[in-house]
Design a protein around this motif. Structure first.
Motif, short mmCIF file in Angstrom:
data_model
loop_
_atom_site.label_atom_id
_atom_site.label_comp_id
_atom_site.label_asym_id
_atom_site.label_seq_id
_atom_site.Cartn_x
_atom_site.Cartn_y
_atom_site.Cartn_z
N MET A 1 62.23 11.00 0.68
CA MET A 1 62.10 11.62 -0.68
C MET A 1 61.20 12.62 -1.05
O MET A 1 61.60 13.84 -1.50
CB MET A 1 62.91 10.74 -1.63
N GLN A 2 60.21 11.97 -0.84
CA GLN A 2 58.85 12.91 -1.36
C GLN A 2 58.67 14.24 -0.71
O GLN A 2 58.64 14.98 -1.19
CB GLN A 2 57.62 12.04 -1.54
N ALA A 3 58.98 14.13 0.77
CA ALA A 3 58.71 15.15 1.74
C ALA A 3 59.97 16.32 1.37
O ALA A 3 59.64 17.46 1.42
CB ALA A 3 59.00 14.83 3.02
N THR A 4 61.10 15.79 0.89
CA THR A 4 62.28 16.62 0.82
C THR A 4 61.91 17.47 -0.57
O THR A 4 62.23 18.62 -0.79
CB THR A 4 63.23 15.66 0.34
N ILE A 5 61.26 16.63 -1.37
CA ILE A 5 61.12 17.32 -2.98
C ILE A 5 59.77 18.59 -2.59
O ILE A 5 59.89 19.50 -3.12
CB ILE A 5 60.52 16.52 -4.09
N GLY A 6 58.75 17.91 -1.85
CA GLY A 6 57.94 19.05 -1.46
C GLY A 6 58.28 20.23 -1.06
O GLY A 6 57.98 21.28 -1.23
N ALA A 7 59.39 19.94 0.24
CA ALA A 7 59.87 21.11 0.76
C ALA A 7 60.66 22.04 -0.44
O ALA A 7 60.82 23.40 -0.32
CB ALA A 7 61.02 20.82 1.89
N ILE A 8 61.47 21.30 -1.13
CA ILE A 8 62.24 22.19 -2.19
C ILE A 8 61.30 22.90 -3.10
O ILE A 8 61.46 23.82 -3.56
CB ILE A 8 63.22 21.19 -2.88
N LEU A 9 60.15 22.28 -3.43
CA LEU A 9 59.21 23.06 -4.14
C LEU A 9 58.45 24.18 -3.32
O LEU A 9 58.31 25.26 -4.27
CB LEU A 9 57.93 21.95 -4.54
N GLY A 10 58.01 24.02 -2.26
CA GLY A 10 57.89 25.26 -1.41
C GLY A 10 58.83 26.33 -1.19
O GLY A 10 58.21 27.30 -1.63
N PHE A 11 60.15 25.97 -0.97
CA PHE A 11 61.14 26.88 -0.96
C PHE A 11 61.25 27.61 -2.21
O PHE A 11 61.32 28.98 -2.40
CB PHE A 11 62.59 26.24 -0.68
N THR A 12 61.06 26.87 -3.29
CA THR A 12 61.35 27.57 -4.68
C THR A 12 60.13 28.71 -4.89
O THR A 12 60.18 29.60 -5.60
CB THR A 12 61.26 26.62 -5.77
N GLY A 13 58.75 27.83 -4.42
CA GLY A 13 57.58 28.73 -4.81
C GLY A 13 57.75 30.19 -3.70
O GLY A 13 57.28 31.28 -4.34
N VAL A 14 58.11 30.09 -2.62
CA VAL A 14 58.29 31.32 -1.87
C VAL A 14 59.38 32.17 -2.47
O VAL A 14 59.25 33.48 -2.77
CB VAL A 14 58.55 31.23 -0.35
#
Length: 116
Positions: A1-14
Motif C-alpha cells: 500500500m505504501q508503494a502505491t501511495i508513493g507512486a500516487i504522490l509522485g504522479f501528483t507532483g509531476v
C-alpha cells in the motif's frame, strides 16, 4: 500500500508541477511561484522515499517513517500549493508542521537503518 501511495504522490507532483509551469503561466507572483516550486520539489522527493520504503517490504520504524512522510508531504506541500492558489497566508503557519513530519520520517529511517 505504501508503494502505491508513493507512486500516487509522485504522479501528483509531476501533474502539479506541469500545471504550475503551463496552466498557471503568468498568474503567479515571484513569491507564489516559489511556493509552488518548493511544494513540487518536496512532494516529488518524498514520493520517491515513500515509494522506496513501500517496495522495501520492511516493517517497524522504517514503515512508520514512510507513513510519517506521507502525512508530512501532504501538509507541507498542500499548504504551499493552497497559498499559491490564494489561500490565506496564515496557512504558512501550518507548513512547518509538515516539515517537522518530513524530518521525523527521515529520522525514523535513520534509526531503523541503525537497528538493522
Amino acid at each position: 500500500m505504501q508503494a502505491t501511495i508513493g507512486a500516487i504522490l509522485g504522479f501528483t507532483g509531476v501533474a502539479l508541477g506541469a500545471f504550475g509551469a503551463h496552466g498557471m503561466s503568468g498568474r503567479f507572483t515571484p513569491e507564489t511561484r516559489g511556493w509552488w516550486e518548493t511544494a513540487t520539489l518536496y512532494l516529488l522527493v518524498h514520493a520517491v522515499a515513500v515509494f522506496a520504503a513501500g517496495l522495501s517490504g520492511r516493517t517497524g520504524l522504517f514503515s512508520t517513517g514512510g507513513w510519517v512522510m506521507v502525512i508530512g508531504a501532504l501538509i507541507f506541500s498542500g499548504t504551499l500549493y493552497s497559498m499559491a492558489l490564494g489561500a490565506p497566508r496564515w496557512f504558512g503557519a501550518i507548513t512547518p508542521l509538515g516539515g517537522l513530519a518530513l524530518l521525523a520520517g527521515w529520522a525514523l529511517f535513520a534509526f531503523a537503518a541503525l537497528r538493522s
